[in-house]
Design a protein around this motif. Structure first.
Motif, PDB file in Angstrom:
ATOM      1  N   ARG A   1      37.239  10.506   3.299  1.00 31.57           N
ATOM      2  CA  ARG A   1      38.580   9.962   3.458  1.00 31.57           C
ATOM      3  C   ARG A   1      39.577  10.948   2.881  1.00 31.57           C
ATOM      4  NH1 ARG A   1      36.747   7.635   7.190  1.00 31.57           N
ATOM      5  NH2 ARG A   1      35.744   5.636   7.010  1.00 31.57           N
ATOM      6  N   GLY A   2      40.844  10.735   3.119  1.00 30.46           N
ATOM      7  CA  GLY A   2      41.883  11.682   2.708  1.00 30.46           C
ATOM      8  C   GLY A   2      42.208  11.706   1.233  1.00 30.46           C
ATOM      9  N   THR A   3      41.775  10.721   0.460  1.00 29.07           N
ATOM     10  CA  THR A   3      42.149  10.647  -0.939  1.00 29.07           C
ATOM     11  C   THR A   3      41.248  11.540  -1.787  1.00 29.07           C
ATOM     12  OG1 THR A   3      42.778   8.357  -0.557  1.00 29.07           O
ATOM     13  CG2 THR A   3      42.649   9.070  -2.841  1.00 29.07           C
ATOM     14  N   VAL A   4      41.824  12.635  -2.290  1.00 32.54           N
ATOM     15  CA  VAL A   4      41.082  13.606  -3.090  1.00 32.54           C
ATOM     16  C   VAL A   4      41.857  13.871  -4.368  1.00 32.54           C
ATOM     17  CG1 VAL A   4      40.217  15.983  -3.173  1.00 32.54           C
ATOM     18  CG2 VAL A   4      40.128  14.706  -1.026  1.00 32.54           C
ATOM     19  N   SER A   5      41.155  13.959  -5.475  1.00 33.55           N
ATOM     20  CA  SER A   5      41.786  14.432  -6.703  1.00 33.55           C
ATOM     21  C   SER A   5      40.986  15.625  -7.194  1.00 33.55           C
ATOM     22  CB  SER A   5      41.851  13.330  -7.761  1.00 33.55           C
ATOM     23  OG  SER A   5      40.563  12.908  -8.127  1.00 33.55           O
ATOM     24  N   GLY A   6      41.691  16.563  -7.768  1.00 33.90           N
ATOM     25  CA  GLY A   6      41.049  17.780  -8.248  1.00 33.90           C
ATOM     26  C   GLY A   6      41.936  18.973  -7.970  1.00 33.90           C
ATOM     27  N   PRO A   7      41.431  20.155  -8.244  1.00 36.71           N
ATOM     28  CA  PRO A   7      42.234  21.370  -8.067  1.00 36.71           C
ATOM     29  C   PRO A   7      42.533  21.645  -6.589  1.00 36.71           C
ATOM     30  CG  PRO A   7      39.948  21.954  -8.474  1.00 36.71           C
ATOM     31  CD  PRO A   7      40.049  20.466  -8.643  1.00 36.71           C
ATOM     32  N   GLN A   8      43.576  22.411  -6.347  1.00 38.07           N
ATOM     33  CA  GLN A   8      43.910  22.826  -4.975  1.00 38.07           C
ATOM     34  C   GLN A   8      42.891  23.834  -4.466  1.00 38.07           C
ATOM     35  OE1 GLN A   8      46.426  20.227  -4.136  1.00 38.07           O
ATOM     36  NE2 GLN A   8      46.361  21.861  -2.652  1.00 38.07           N
TER      37      GLN A   8
END
Length: 155
Positions: A46-53
């Protein structure tokens, strides 16, 4: 574009395709966890991601997923990264996902994606097999690689 099976040993499911893009361009996409939804052919990311670019050795990133109709979130850890060539992360269940890039020309790259469950216990590996994960992941990898090659063919 033809996606081909690659033999990498027991408990490794790998497919490869030639992509009409530079290794640096493909690496930029794979190394950005916020763009993994653009790559996913399995329908689970899914589109929801957390973390570094941009991923780096030891970096962690969390992704919203959905499988068997059940939404969940996982946090993976980067286990290997080589600029322009390799990105690998460990899933919380212990298996690894690997992207290997081999520049063929300045505008063409061989991309190999691998689901590697050789790193889990024999019992866990058997459970993966009984649940059909190798077969399902092979189909997802094939769809992902076709999507990746098509994406760059249009660019």
């Amino acid at each position: 574009m033809t996606v081909e099976q690659v033999e990498q040993g027991p408990r490794r499911v790998a497919r490869t395709v030639e992509v009409p893009a530079s290794a640096d361009d493909v690496f930029a996409l794979v190394a950005d966890p916020h763009r993994h939804g653009e790559l996913d052919g399995s329908g689970t990311v899914r589109g929801t991601v957390s973390g570094p670019q941009r991923l780096s050795q030891g970096a962690q990133f969390s992704v919203a997923m959905k499988q068997f109709g059940v939404p969940y979130r996982i946090t993976s850890t980067v286990t290997r990264i080589e600029e322009g060539r390799l990105v690998e992360w460990r899933h919380p269940a212990g298996h690894r996902w690997r992207w290997e890039l081999t520049a063929l020309t300045p505008t063409s790259t061989r991309v190999t994606e691998t689901f590697d469950y050789s790193t889990v216990s024999a019992v866990q590996g058997k459970v993966f097999e009984l649940l059909g994960f190798p077969r399902q992941n092979a189909a997802g990898i094939e769809a992902t690689l076709r999507q990746l090659a098509s994406r760059f063919a249009r660019a």
